[in-house]
Design a protein around this motif. Structure first.
Motif, PDB file in Angstrom:
ATOM      1  N   ARG A 153      11.839   9.632 -19.889  1.00 28.26           N
ATOM      2  CA  ARG A 153      11.533  10.752 -20.799  1.00 28.26           C
ATOM      3  C   ARG A 153      10.255  11.485 -20.379  1.00 28.26           C
ATOM      4  N   ALA A 154       9.307  10.749 -19.801  1.00 29.51           N
ATOM      5  CA  ALA A 154       8.041  11.359 -19.382  1.00 29.51           C
ATOM      6  C   ALA A 154       8.132  11.999 -17.996  1.00 29.51           C
ATOM      7  N   GLY A 155       9.282  11.845 -17.343  1.00 28.02           N
ATOM      8  CA  GLY A 155       9.449  12.446 -16.021  1.00 28.02           C
ATOM      9  C   GLY A 155       8.832  11.628 -14.902  1.00 28.02           C
ATOM     10  N   ARG A 156       8.509  10.360 -15.163  1.00 29.45           N
ATOM     11  CA  ARG A 156       7.871   9.528 -14.135  1.00 29.45           C
ATOM     12  C   ARG A 156       8.867   8.611 -13.432  1.00 29.45           C
ATOM     13  N   PHE A 157      10.101   8.603 -13.927  1.00 26.53           N
ATOM     14  CA  PHE A 157      11.143   7.824 -13.257  1.00 26.53           C
ATOM     15  C   PHE A 157      12.438   8.628 -13.321  1.00 26.53           C
ATOM     16  N   ASP A 168      10.964  -5.970  -6.854  1.00 25.62           N
ATOM     17  CA  ASP A 168      10.191  -6.267  -8.061  1.00 25.62           C
ATOM     18  C   ASP A 168       9.230  -5.116  -8.331  1.00 25.62           C
ATOM     19  N   GLU A 169       8.941  -4.894  -9.615  1.00 23.90           N
ATOM     20  CA  GLU A 169       8.048  -3.798 -10.041  1.00 23.90           C
ATOM     21  C   GLU A 169       8.535  -2.461  -9.490  1.00 23.90           C
ATOM     22  N   ILE A 170       9.816  -2.199  -9.641  1.00 25.73           N
ATOM     23  CA  ILE A 170      10.405  -0.970  -9.085  1.00 25.73           C
ATOM     24  C   ILE A 170       9.814   0.281  -9.732  1.00 25.73           C
ATOM     25  N   ALA A 171       9.276   0.152 -10.933  1.00 27.71           N
ATOM     26  CA  ALA A 171       8.716   1.309 -11.641  1.00 27.71           C
ATOM     27  C   ALA A 171       7.493   1.890 -10.938  1.00 27.71           C
ATOM     28  N   THR A 176       6.952   5.856  -6.134  1.00 31.58           N
ATOM     29  CA  THR A 176       6.721   7.278  -6.396  1.00 31.58           C
ATOM     30  C   THR A 176       8.066   7.995  -6.541  1.00 31.58           C
ATOM     31  N   LEU A 177       8.027   9.186  -7.122  1.00 31.04           N
ATOM     32  CA  LEU A 177       9.258   9.962  -7.306  1.00 31.04           C
ATOM     33  C   LEU A 177       9.937  10.255  -5.967  1.00 31.04           C
ATOM     34  N   ALA A 178       9.130  10.500  -4.936  1.00 27.66           N
ATOM     35  CA  ALA A 178       9.705  10.788  -3.615  1.00 27.66           C
ATOM     36  C   ALA A 178      10.455   9.579  -3.079  1.00 27.66           C
ATOM     37  N   LEU A 179       9.871   8.394  -3.234  1.00 27.28           N
ATOM     38  CA  LEU A 179      10.534   7.184  -2.765  1.00 27.28           C
ATOM     39  C   LEU A 179      11.754   6.858  -3.632  1.00 27.28           C
ATOM     40  N   PRO A 234       0.841  -1.210   0.000  1.00 30.24           N
ATOM     41  CA  PRO A 234       0.000   0.000   0.000  1.00 30.24           C
ATOM     42  C   PRO A 234       0.870   1.251   0.000  1.00 30.24           C
ATOM     43  N   GLU A 235       0.439   2.258  -0.736  1.00 32.98           N
ATOM     44  CA  GLU A 235       1.246   3.469  -0.900  1.00 32.98           C
ATOM     45  C   GLU A 235       1.552   4.136   0.430  1.00 32.98           C
ATOM     46  N   ASN A 236       0.616   4.064   1.390  1.00 34.72           N
ATOM     47  CA  ASN A 236       0.829   4.738   2.671  1.00 34.72           C
ATOM     48  C   ASN A 236       1.745   3.940   3.612  1.00 34.72           C
ATOM     49  N   LEU A 237       2.092   2.705   3.229  1.00 34.94           N
ATOM     50  CA  LEU A 237       2.945   1.880   4.087  1.00 34.94           C
ATOM     51  C   LEU A 237       4.310   1.590   3.488  1.00 34.94           C
ATOM     52  N   ILE A 238       4.447   1.784   2.182  1.00 31.58           N
ATOM     53  CA  ILE A 238       5.653   1.314   1.511  1.00 31.58           C
ATOM     54  C   ILE A 238       6.917   1.978   2.033  1.00 31.58           C
ATOM     55  N   GLU A 239       6.859   3.270   2.367  1.00 29.42           N
ATOM     56  CA  GLU A 239       8.058   3.948   2.876  1.00 29.42           C
ATOM     57  C   GLU A 239       8.493   3.338   4.189  1.00 29.42           C
ATOM     58  N   SER A 240       7.528   3.105   5.090  1.00 31.91           N
ATOM     59  CA  SER A 240       7.838   2.511   6.388  1.00 31.91           C
ATOM     60  C   SER A 240       8.368   1.086   6.222  1.00 31.91           C
ATOM     61  N   GLU A 241       7.765   0.321   5.275  1.00 38.09           N
ATOM     62  CA  GLU A 241       8.187  -1.062   5.061  1.00 38.09           C
ATOM     63  C   GLU A 241       9.610  -1.123   4.507  1.00 38.09           C
ATOM     64  N   LEU A 242       9.932  -0.209   3.615  1.00 38.77           N
ATOM     65  CA  LEU A 242      11.263  -0.224   3.002  1.00 38.77           C
ATOM     66  C   LEU A 242      12.353   0.291   3.945  1.00 38.77           C
ATOM     67  N   PHE A 243      12.081   1.420   4.597  1.00 41.60           N
ATOM     68  CA  PHE A 243      13.130   2.109   5.342  1.00 41.60           C
ATOM     69  C   PHE A 243      13.037   1.916   6.853  1.00 41.60           C
ATOM     70  N   GLY A 244      11.929   1.346   7.339  1.00 39.89           N
ATOM     71  CA  GLY A 244      11.743   1.151   8.767  1.00 39.89           C
ATOM     72  C   GLY A 244      11.300   2.436   9.466  1.00 39.89           C
ATOM     73  N   HIS A 245      10.984   2.335  10.759  1.00 40.24           N
ATOM     74  CA  HIS A 245      10.576   3.537  11.501  1.00 40.24           C
ATOM     75  C   HIS A 245      10.940   3.379  12.973  1.00 40.24           C
ATOM     76  N   GLU A 246      11.035   4.517  13.626  1.00 42.71           N
ATOM     77  CA  GLU A 246      11.283   4.534  15.067  1.00 42.71           C
ATOM     78  C   GLU A 246       9.950   4.603  15.810  1.00 42.71           C
ATOM     79  N   LYS A 247       9.985   4.253  17.092  1.00 41.98           N
ATOM     80  CA  LYS A 247       8.782   4.330  17.919  1.00 41.98           C
ATOM     81  C   LYS A 247       8.296   5.774  17.977  1.00 41.98           C
TER      82      LYS A 247
END
Length: 471
Positions: free
Chosen positions: A304-308, A254-257, A260-263, A216-229
Motif C-alpha cells: 500500500r505504501a509503494g515500497r513492495f 530470507d528478509e525479502i522485504a 529494492t524496487l529495482a531488484l 551489501p546493497e552494492n553487491l546484492i544484484e551481482s550475488e543474486l543474478f551473477g555477472h560476466e567477466k
C-alpha cells in the motif's frame, strides 16, 4: 538413578558414606541400613573406584578427611559432581565456618551437615531429596523421549500452533509451489524452509539460503543474478549467482522485504520466465528452482505504501505459512530448553545440566521478544556461566526475572514468609499519609481520595497515631 528392580527384590537406593570417624558407622546403620543399600568407606580413593564402576545414588562425604586444607574437601565435592551429575551429594564436617558452607554450596552440594550429626534427621532429609531427584530425572527422561517423538525434521515443538505448521509443511513439501514463511524475528523461519525441503522431492538437491538484509546493497544484484567477466570494475572472472546455484533445488530468500524496487522487478522477471541473465550478459539461462521466501515485515502495508511491488507480492504469496511467536507455543519451552541444553553441554564437554522447576515456570511466563533465538542464546550462556548441574532462578538475567509473574510472587512473598498484619498495616499507613499530603492535611479531603467515610478515616488515624503529615 537406576530403574526399579523386580518385584521379588525391591530396589533400594545406594548410599555411600566416606569418613574415618568410628562413631559414624554405627549411627548410620541404625537409621539408614533398613531403607538403603549402605556402604561406609574410609578413603577418597575407595570412593572414586566405586563411583567409576557402580555410581551410587547418594554420597555423604566427610570433607574434613580430604587433604590438609578445607578447600581440598570442597574441590572433592566439585569433582564428584562432575563425575556423576545426578548424584545426591551431602557434605559432612566438624567446621562451623560459614565461608566453608558457602563454598560447599557453590560446589553444588545438595545438603550440608555439621557434627554432631543427627542421623535421624539425615534419614529424613536424604529420603526427601532422593525422592525429589528421582522425580526430576524421570521428568527429564520423559522430556527427552517427548522431544524425540514430537520433533519435526529439525524443529522442536509439540504445541497446537506448531502442529498446524507441520501440517502445512507436509502438504506443500512435494509440490513446486512458492512458499512465503511469515513470523517475527527469531522464530525459526529458515528451519521451516529446510523442513519443507527435507520432506520433499528436492531433498538431495541444492539448498541455497540468502539473507537479503545481510548482503551489501552494492553487491546484492551481482550475488543474486551473477555477472560476466568485465561487467564492472572488479569483475575479473565470470561468476554464477545464487539463483543459478539453486538450479534443480531450492532458493530461500530470507528478509525479502529488504530488496529494492529495482531488484524486486528483476526477481519478478526471473520468476515469470524461469530464466536468469547475468549482469553484463545477453543470453538468458533456463533455471529450474523452487522459491521459498521469508519476512517479518507487513508486506501488505509495504504494498500500500509503494515500497513492495504488488505483482511480486502475489507471485511469492502462493502458500503462506504463519510461524507462531514463542509466547504462542504453549508447552514448547521445556522441550526447547532441554534440546538446547543437550546441544551446548555436549559442545562444551560438560555434564548435562538441568533446570530447577521454578526456572521452567519463570521461562514459561516470559514474553520472549527475541523468540526461539533469544531462548537458545540464553541457554548457551547459562551452560557456559553456571558451574553446577542445576540452573536456578538466581542465574537468570534480570530482564526475565523482573518480567516474570513467578519472580514477582517471590519478591512479594520471600522464602522466609511475611507477617501479614504488619505488611497490611504498612500499606494502610502509606496510603493514609499519601492522601493527607495530597489534601494538605485535611482528613475529610483525604477520606474522599481514599473513598472511605470520615469516621473510618478518623479511626485509622487514631489506630496508627497519625495526627499530621509533613508536606
Amino acid at each position: 538413578m537406576r530403574a526399579a528392580a523386580s518385584q521379588s527384590q525391591p530396589f533400594r537406593f545406594s548410599v555411600v558414606i566416606v569418613t574415618t570417624d568410628e562413631f559414624v558407622q554405627p549411627e548410620a546403620e541404625v537409621y539408614l541400613s533398613a531403607d538403603y543399600e549402605l556402604r561406609v568407606l574410609a578413603t577418597w580413593d575407595a570412593l572414586i573406584s566405586l563411583v567409576k564402576k557402580h555410581p551410587p545414588e547418594a554420597v555423604l562425604l566427610d570433607i574434613d578427611i580430604i587433604g590438609e586444607r578445607p578447600d581440598e574437601g570442597v574441590a572433592a565435592l566439585a569433582e564428584l559432581r562432575s563425575l556423576v551429575p545426578d548424584l545426591l551429594l551431602v557434605a559432612l564436617t566438624r567446621s562451623s565456618s560459614k565461608t566453608l558452607r558457602y563454598k560447599a554450596m557453590d560446589a553444588t552440594v545438595d545438603e550440608y551437615f555439621v557434627a554432631p550429626i543427627n542421623f535421624e534427621e539425615v534419614r529424613i532429609v536424604i529420603g526427601r531429596a532422593l525422592e525429589k531427584r528421582g522425580a526430576e530425572i524421570d521428568y527429564q527422561t520423559k522430556l527427552n523421549a517427548r522431544a524425540e517423538a514430537e520433533s519435526f525434521a529439525e524443529i522442536i515443538g509439540a504445541s497446537d500452533a506448531m502442529r498446524r505448521v507441520y501440517d502445512v509443511v507436509t502438504r506443500v513439501a512435494d509440490s513446486s509451489s512458492t512458499v512465503m514463511i511469515r513470523g517475527e524475528s527469531g522464530t525459526g523461519k529458515e528451519l521451516v524452509a529446510k523442513a519443507i525441503v527435507s520432506q520433499g522431492n528436492r531433498a538431495i538437491k541444492p539448498f541455497v539460503s540468502i539473507n537479503c538484509a545481510a548482503l551489501p546493497e552494492n553487491l546484492i544484484e551481482s550475488e543474486l543474478f551473477g555477472h560476466e567477466k568485465g561487467a564492472f570494475t572488479d569483475a575479473r572472472t565470470a561468476q554464477e549467482g545464487y539463483i543459478e546455484l539453486a538450479h534443480t533445488g531450492t532458493l530461500f530468500l530470507d528478509e525479502i522485504a529488504t530488496l529494492t524496487l529495482a531488484l524486486q522487478a528483476k526477481l519478478l522477471r526471473v520468476l515469470e520466465s524461469r530464466t536468469v541473465t547475468r549482469i553484463g550478459g545477453h543470453t538468458p539461462k533456463k533455471i529450474d528452482f523452487r522459491l521459498i521466501t521469508a519476512t517479518n515485515e507487513d508486506l501488505e502495508d509495504m504494498v500500500r505504501a509503494g515500497r513492495f511491488r504488488e505483482d511480486l507480492y502475489y507471485r511469492i504469496n502462493v502458500v503462506p505459512i504463519a510461524l507462531p511467536a514463542l509466547r504462542e507455543r504453549q508447552g514448547d519451552i521445556p522441550l526447547l530448553v532441554n534440546h538446547f541444553l543437550r546441544i551446548y553441554c555436549a559442545q562444551n564437554g560438560s555434564p548435562l545440566k538441568r533446570l530447577d522447576p521454578e526456572v521452567v515456570q519463570i521461562l514459561e511466563d516470559d514474553s520472549w521478544p527475541g523468540n526461539v533465538r533469544e531462548l537458545e542464546n540464553l541457554v548457551q550462556r547459562l551452560v557456559l556461566m553456571v558451574d553446577g548441574p542445576v540452573i536456578k532462578a538466581q542465574h537468570l538475567p534480570q530482564r526475565i526475572l523482573f518480567s516474570s509473574a513467578t519472580s514477582q510472587e517471590s519478591l512479594l512473598i520471600p522464602e522466609e514468609g511475611v507477617n501479614f498484619d504488619e505488611e497490611i498495616a504498612r500499606i494502610e499507613v502509606a496510603y493514609l499519609e499519601a492522601a493527607l499530603r495530597r489534601s494538605g492535611g485535611s482528613k475529610m479531603s483525604a477520606a474522599r481520595l481514599l473513598q472511605i467515610d470520615k469516621q473510618k478515616m478518623h479511626y485509622l488515624c487514631r489506630k496508627y497515631g497519625i495526627s499530621s503529615v509533613k508536606n
